[in-house]
Motif scaffolding. Structure first.
Motif: not given
Length: 656
Positions: A12-37
């Motif tokens: 759920l924390a990963g969801f909130l991070t991606l939902a609010m910061g997706r415009r400022h994250l690279s694809r690698r960052g998205v993958a790390v947060i989404g998969t890492g959580s």
């Protein structure tokens, strides 16, 4: 186990991070947060499982309360978690399979413009499912239940620019709402009569206050069954699941293997005490499962889309789980849920590799000869298919399906008819899945110019290999008597679920049934080889017969359920939705005035006036005849009338 709350919180924390910061994250960052959580959630679940098994908490259950959610008039549900053998198995399946699907998705979805949005939805899905299986009360469970329903809508319609995808998402959302509504009413009923929604105290009060077969127990169980039928796509609410293939392939794997569709099975298993007190409802669970596994199996045989074959396969395998639940084989149902998660996720992800390499081709009749071009997809899909078909000894699916069939035959709630349905379904399973194997990976390419193939990278290959290994060895923790009678899984799960009440325990019977199960698996694979690889012309000729062609078409369209619902429910509703209130009233006025004008044209103005006077004359004549009938000269009737009037006057005087 103090870290239990982190299992749903991290996704759920990963969801909130991606939902609010997706415009400022690279694809690698998205993958790390989404998969890492999700990876951290899976790691914590594994550590908690080790601690749970080694430390063995009192009563083999652990409860953790975060805070009181609502407190009003004696109703105070908590944000609380409950861990026992059942929820531990479920949370391990959900987190581990979800992590592998997330890892696969980092490469599979890399070219999608909404990469961050995809992982945000996926994380919310996993977090909601973790809440569902860990909740210690039914209201909190219902929050997770509705969460996975919302996420299914978002993910099935992920590519929302295509109207077909949007329609499939709405269909899934609306059909499952039918079950959710029934479930909500069931929760109101339970709280109204038992005063709590905390699962463990609720089951104790059910046992103490409701005798077996009581009307309240039957009604509550029936309402919850409708909820389970909707989420797990069982008859008659199964129509949404094949259309759910509109979403990306990782979504199909997540919905069909680890989340959502297993929620209905988990709900019935978690509330097994209530269902045991409603034998008629429990029998309905078994009958629904038996019918579903057969009807879905026949439909899978008639599909051309590789993902729709797997979708109907999911419906059929969930039918096996319902069949087991209905006869009281609780542990067998959860065991098959676990092995099904392994091989069904593997099949979808392997199919995704095939589809992508062929430039989004889904038709199995336009494929062929891919075993050399896509060796990883071939071997992993073959292993998943073998496990689904319950290939003896070497696959996980053999052990779980064999256990279900044996307990359906031998348990107090089973019957030969239910076993026959399960055995027939086993034949259909091997036939439809190896039909796909032989058409897709063997023979010659069926396109004029074979398309170029793109081999998967490590982030796709690793999840496929891990799931393939689990699809082979994942069933070795529960073996039949002729293979050592190892009962590690059932011995563990029986701390949360009671064992099946076996009434036929003959070793000869078990051996015969084992051999029949093996014959169904091997025989169906051999038959598929003959029909779809060696002698396809025979089947082609058979389809030229009009009767067989119509039957195949009937199965292809899901036995006509969609068409029936379209005419009975969808079209009338759409018509009412498109016609506003004023238009409907105007139409009524037009109809009334039309009939009035037609009648007036038949008579002139003088005739209408004559009708008024004629009606008055007829009324006077009727009243005259009614009054004259009282003056008939019969004294006895006069005396009876006077006596009745006197009694009436006295009655009025006394009681008025």
């Amino acid at each position: 186990m103090p870290l239990l709350w982190l299992i749903p919180t991290l996704p759920l924390a990963g969801f909130l991070t991606l939902a609010m910061g997706r415009r400022h994250l690279s694809r690698r960052g998205v993958a790390v947060i989404g998969t890492g959580s999700v990876a951290l959630s899976a790691l914590i679940a594994i550590l908690i499982a080790i601690d749970f098994i080694v430390a063995r908490p009192e009563g083999l259950a652990f409860q953790q309360e975060a805070w009181v959610w609502i407190a009003i008039a004696g109703f105070s549900p908590r944000i609380g978690f409950y861990l026992d053998a059942l929820s531990l198995v479920m949370v391990l399946v959900v987190t581990i399979i979800s992590f592998l699907i997330h890892l696969y998705s980092t490469e599979f979805m890399i070219g999608d413009e909404s990469y961050a949005r995809f992982f945000a939805y996926m994380n919310l899905f996993v977090g909601s499912m973790c809440i569902l299986v860990l909740a210690d009360n039914l209201l909190f469970l219902y929050l997770g239940w509705e969460g996975v329903g919302l996420c299914s809508y978002l993910l099935i319609g992920f590519w929302y620019r295509d109207p077909v995808n949007g329609r499939a998402a709405r269909k899934a959302f609306i059909v499952t709402r039918i079950g959710d509504t029934a479930m909500a009413i069931g929760l109101f009923l339970l709280f109204t009569h038992l005063g709590t929604l905390d699962i463990q105290p609720l089951m104790q009060r059910v046992t103490q206050q409701w005798p077996e077969g009581s009307e309240l127990a039957i009604l509550a169980a029936a309402l919850l069954l409708v909820g389970a039928v909707g989420k797990s796509a069982q008859l008659p609410l199964q129509t949404w699941l094949p259309d759910a293939m509109a979403g990306p392939t990782p979504v199909s794997a997540l919905i069909h293997a680890a989340t959502m569709v297993t929620a209905g099975v988990y709900l019935i298993a978690r509330l097994h005490v209530l269902f045991s007190l409603a034998p008629s409802v429990q029998l309905a669970v078994a009958v629904i499962g038996a019918l579903t596994l057969l009807l879905a199996g026949f439909s899978a045989l008639a599909q051309k889309d590789i993902k729709r074959v797997l979708a109907y396969s999911t419906i059929s395998q969930l039918g096996y789980m319902f069949l087991a639940l209905g006869v009281g084989a609780w542990s067998a149902a959860i065991f098959h849920l676990m092995t099904h998660a392994f091989f069904k996720a593997l099949l979808f992800l392997s199919a995704g590799v095939v589809i992508t390499s062929l430039h989004e081709e889904h038709d199995i009749f336009r494929m062929g000869g891919l075993r050399k071009k896509l060796p990883v997809a071939f071997w992993t899909f073959l292993i998943g298919s073998a496990s689904l078909a319950a290939l003896p000894i070497i696959t996980a699916g053999f052990y779980s399906k064999d256990l279900i069939l044996w307990q359906v035959w031998s348990s107090a709630g089973g019957s030969p008819w239910l076993w026959a349905a399960g055995w027939g379904g086993a034949i259909l399973t091997g036939l439809y899945i190896f039909r796909v194997v032989f058409l897709v990976f063997f023979g010659e390419a069926r396109t004029a110019t074979p398309p170029e193939t793109r081999r998967p990278g490590l982030r796709i290959t690793i999840p496929l290999i891990v799931l393939a290994a689990l699809s082979l060895v994942g069933g070795w923790i529960e073996t039949p008597s002729f293979l050592g009678n190892l009962t590690l899984f059932s011995s563990f799960i029986h701390h949360a679920l009671p064992p099946a009440q076996v009434v036929l325990d003959g070793k000869n019977d078990e051996t015969i049934l084992e051999l029949l199960g093996i014959a169904a698996s091997l025989g169906s694979i051999a038959l598929a080889h003959l029909l779809f690889l060696r002698y396809p012309a025979f089947l082609h000729g058979l389809m030229l017969i009009p009767a067989f062609a119509r039957i195949r078409k009937f199965w292809h369209f899901g036995w006509g359920f969609d068409r029936f619902y379209e005419f009975v429910f969808v079209r009338p509703y759409v018509w009412l939705a498109h016609a506003n209130r004023h238009d409907v009233i105007d139409n009524i006025y037009k109809i009334v005035m039309s009939f009035t004008l037609k009648w007036l044209r038949k008579v002139d103005r003088h005739d209408v006036v004559d009708y008024i006077y004629s009606a008055l004359a007829r009324l006077c004549l009727f009243l005259y005849r009614a009054l004259s009938a009282t003056q008939n000269g019969q004294v006895r009737r006069y005396a009876t009338a006077i006596a009745a009037g006197s009694v009436g006057i006295i009655f009025i005087g006394l009681f008025a």
